[in-house]
Design a protein around this motif. Structure first.
Motif, short mmCIF file in Angstrom:
data_model
loop_
_atom_site.label_atom_id
_atom_site.label_comp_id
_atom_site.label_asym_id
_atom_site.label_seq_id
_atom_site.Cartn_x
_atom_site.Cartn_y
_atom_site.Cartn_z
N ASN A 90 7.05 -7.38 11.14
CA ASN A 90 7.61 -8.20 10.19
C ASN A 90 9.08 -7.49 10.24
O ASN A 90 9.72 -8.22 10.35
CB ASN A 90 7.04 -7.26 8.80
CG ASN A 90 6.07 -7.93 8.06
OD1 ASN A 90 5.89 -9.05 8.55
ND2 ASN A 90 5.40 -7.20 7.49
N SER A 91 9.66 -7.16 11.15
CA SER A 91 10.81 -7.44 11.53
C SER A 91 11.42 -6.73 12.42
O SER A 91 12.36 -7.83 12.33
CB SER A 91 11.20 -5.30 11.03
OG SER A 91 11.05 -4.78 9.64
N ASP B 288 2.15 -3.54 10.92
CA ASP B 288 2.83 -5.28 10.33
C ASP B 288 4.41 -5.56 9.83
O ASP B 288 5.01 -5.88 10.11
CB ASP B 288 1.95 -5.62 9.32
CG ASP B 288 0.58 -5.79 9.66
OD1 ASP B 288 0.30 -6.28 10.28
OD2 ASP B 288 -0.55 -5.57 8.69
N VAL B 289 4.16 -3.34 9.71
CA VAL B 289 5.53 -3.10 9.37
C VAL B 289 7.01 -3.34 10.89
O VAL B 289 7.54 -4.31 10.22
CB VAL B 289 5.91 -1.71 8.89
CG1 VAL B 289 7.20 -1.63 8.55
CG2 VAL B 289 5.71 -1.84 7.61
N ASP C 258 16.95 -3.75 5.58
CA ASP C 258 15.84 -5.43 5.62
C ASP C 258 14.44 -4.82 6.37
O ASP C 258 13.88 -5.70 6.16
CB ASP C 258 16.65 -5.14 6.84
CG ASP C 258 18.38 -6.70 6.56
OD1 ASP C 258 18.41 -6.65 5.40
OD2 ASP C 258 19.15 -6.37 7.13
N VAL C 259 14.09 -3.39 6.98
CA VAL C 259 12.94 -3.44 7.41
C VAL C 259 11.70 -3.42 6.03
O VAL C 259 11.15 -3.83 6.36
CB VAL C 259 13.27 -2.56 8.45
CG1 VAL C 259 11.44 -1.71 8.69
CG2 VAL C 259 13.99 -2.11 9.42
N ASN D 80 11.86 -6.54 4.41
CA ASN D 80 10.81 -7.88 5.77
C ASN D 80 9.44 -7.19 5.40
O ASN D 80 8.45 -8.38 5.32
CB ASN D 80 11.17 -7.79 7.07
CG ASN D 80 12.25 -7.87 7.59
OD1 ASN D 80 12.79 -9.24 6.58
ND2 ASN D 80 13.26 -7.99 8.58
N SER D 81 9.14 -6.21 4.57
CA SER D 81 7.30 -5.60 4.42
C SER D 81 7.10 -6.16 3.37
O SER D 81 5.84 -6.06 2.91
CB SER D 81 7.76 -4.55 5.62
OG SER D 81 7.44 -4.66 6.42
N PRO E 202 0.49 -1.27 0.27
CA PRO E 202 -0.36 -0.16 0.10
C PRO E 202 1.13 1.59 -0.46
O PRO E 202 1.73 1.37 0.61
CB PRO E 202 -0.55 -0.17 1.77
CG PRO E 202 -0.54 -1.19 1.61
CD PRO E 202 0.55 -2.39 0.87
N VAL F 101 0.76 3.90 1.18
CA VAL F 101 0.78 4.46 2.75
C VAL F 101 1.38 3.62 3.57
O VAL F 101 2.63 4.62 4.70
CB VAL F 101 -0.65 3.98 3.68
CG1 VAL F 101 -0.98 2.75 4.52
CG2 VAL F 101 -0.70 5.25 5.15
N VAL F 102 1.79 1.92 3.15
CA VAL F 102 3.22 1.64 3.95
C VAL F 102 4.40 2.46 3.30
O VAL F 102 5.60 2.75 4.49
CB VAL F 102 2.82 -0.19 3.90
CG1 VAL F 102 4.37 -0.35 4.74
CG2 VAL F 102 2.05 -0.71 4.87
N ALA G 261 -1.28 -1.17 9.38
CA ALA G 261 -0.93 -1.19 8.65
C ALA G 261 0.85 -1.04 9.03
O ALA G 261 1.96 -2.59 9.14
CB ALA G 261 -0.59 -0.41 7.35
N PHE G 262 0.99 -0.07 10.01
CA PHE G 262 2.80 0.09 10.68
C PHE G 262 2.84 -0.97 11.60
O PHE G 262 4.01 -1.36 11.76
CB PHE G 262 2.68 1.32 10.80
CG PHE G 262 2.33 2.39 10.58
CD1 PHE G 262 2.29 2.36 8.83
CD2 PHE G 262 2.96 3.58 10.66
CE1 PHE G 262 2.70 3.15 7.75
CE2 PHE G 262 2.76 4.73 9.43
CZ PHE G 262 3.00 4.48 7.86
N LEU H 80 7.18 4.28 5.45
CA LEU H 80 9.22 3.38 5.67
C LEU H 80 10.15 4.67 4.39
O LEU H 80 11.26 4.59 5.06
CB LEU H 80 8.34 2.53 4.07
CG LEU H 80 8.22 1.26 4.68
CD1 LEU H 80 8.39 -0.24 3.46
CD2 LEU H 80 9.22 0.62 5.16
#
Lengths: 204, 204
Positions: free
Chosen positions: B200-201, B196-197, A196-197, A200-201, A161, A163-164, B193-194, A168
């Motif tokens: 995931n890390s 999840d980010v 990596d972050v 990973n997402s 998405p 927004v993600v 959503a955040f 980031l």
DNA sequence: CTTCTATTGTACCGATCGGTCACCACGATA
DNA sequence: TATCGTGGTGACCGATCGGTACAATAGAAG
């Protein structure tokens, strides 16, 4: 797109024909703006820090806002140029993200004052110029979006998405507040960690 | 430790009574500061926006910086209070991160002007007060760090470098620049959503 | 009616704001 | 010598800066 309106005859033909004095003024002003904010720094202060009188200062710049605009666009433009070069050179989506990540963190680290101003003082620009700078930000985000889209078509990434992606990138951009410039090696490490972050997402 | 000054309204066990006029001034000033920056807004502007004359304004505030300090600390203190409540109430590390994430994004979204000032105008505070606010930021980061450490001891998370945590929090903090209070997604969705980010890390 | 306290408007302070001005120093060229 | 372009000086402009002084207002208490 973004015409660099320096001085009358300065740099029309050759690209690197900016006077060293103006360069010095830009660096000094960036440090001051990063420290106390655009509106918090007076031209008198810039005048003293550069060692130039008021008149001499205004011989090299056209206005205080002109200074801010140049600072905010300089390295953001570099970021876009470098980002496109990386996108063209690196075909593997994962490695492309890593390269973008390292380049971003290294640019922020090496030009911390300028990037601080770029991320934090956008509001001080008048409408037209602010739109120009936000356009640069959008252009840069588009480079990342295309990298993620490429990974999607190649089956390596899952859909992300927007927004993600904004979040980031904010992870990188906000680093100006806690980053201490110790050297490019350190910045590269952080770039790898942040990559990596991201991976990973976005990875499948 | 950092709760000596007035906070908006007395709904959080704050014994102090804040005059509604001062509350109004704080809100109006937060909007103006978020729009044009602390140094970019004059007390004249605040005076006009609140409908109070200069003298009346200074009857309710002690100085312009006093205003900035109250704005920057108000909701950051709430964030810490709420964060500690979440940490106490939620034992599952994953759900704790999700709850922290949602609470953070909702606070930023609901008090966008104040949080914008809090994240962007730190440099305008004088040394002592700036240290107080950065202390609040550290306190808040510590809440997340403890949540991650708890997940580590419970075998759910892997070790997370502090630089990664700083970056992840920056993902949230930087959102003031692109967040629209009435945007396509509500704050809780973005918070999820955040989360999840983050997960995931930090997940094993 | 006083008298008090709480709140407000207005005039004002010195300092600083961004920006301009006339003038000048100096090296290159003619 | 005279002219010119480049770079610099410092006083000065009106406007605005954050903050203060003080009289005026209102309402409740006595």
């Amino acid at each position: 797109m973004n015409e660099q309106m320096t001085r009358p005859q300065a740099d029309k033909g050759d690209g690197r024909k900016v006077s060293p004095t103006r360069l010095k003024v830009l660096q000094v002003a960036a440090n001051l703006f990063a420290d106390r904010g655009y509106s918090g720094v007076g031209v008198n202060e810039i005048s003293e820090a550069t060692g130039l009188g008021r008149g001499a200062l205004y011989y090299h710049i056209s206005s205080k806002e002109d200074l801010l605009y140049d600072i905010t666009t300089a390295y953001m433009s570099d970021l876009i140029t470098d980002g496109r070069a990386i996108a063209d050179a690196e075909t593997d989506p994962v490695e492309r993200v890593r390269a973008l990540s390292r380049a971003l963190m290294m640019t922020i680290s090496e030009h911390l004052s300028e990037m601080t101003v770029c991320f934090r003082e956008l509001h001080a620009l008048t409408d037209e110029r602010r739109r120009a700078v936000t356009g640069l930000h959008s252009d840069y985000q588009a480079i990342w979006a295309m990298a993620l889209a490429d990974g999607l078509t190649k089956g390596v990434f899952k859909p992300t998405p927007s927004v993600v992606l904004k979040g980031l990138l904010g992870m990188y951009f906000y680093s100006f507040l806690w980053l201490t410039p110790r050297g490019p090696q350190n910045a590269a490490d952080i770039g790898n960690a942040f990559a990596d972050v991201v991976l990973n997402s976005v990875r499948k």
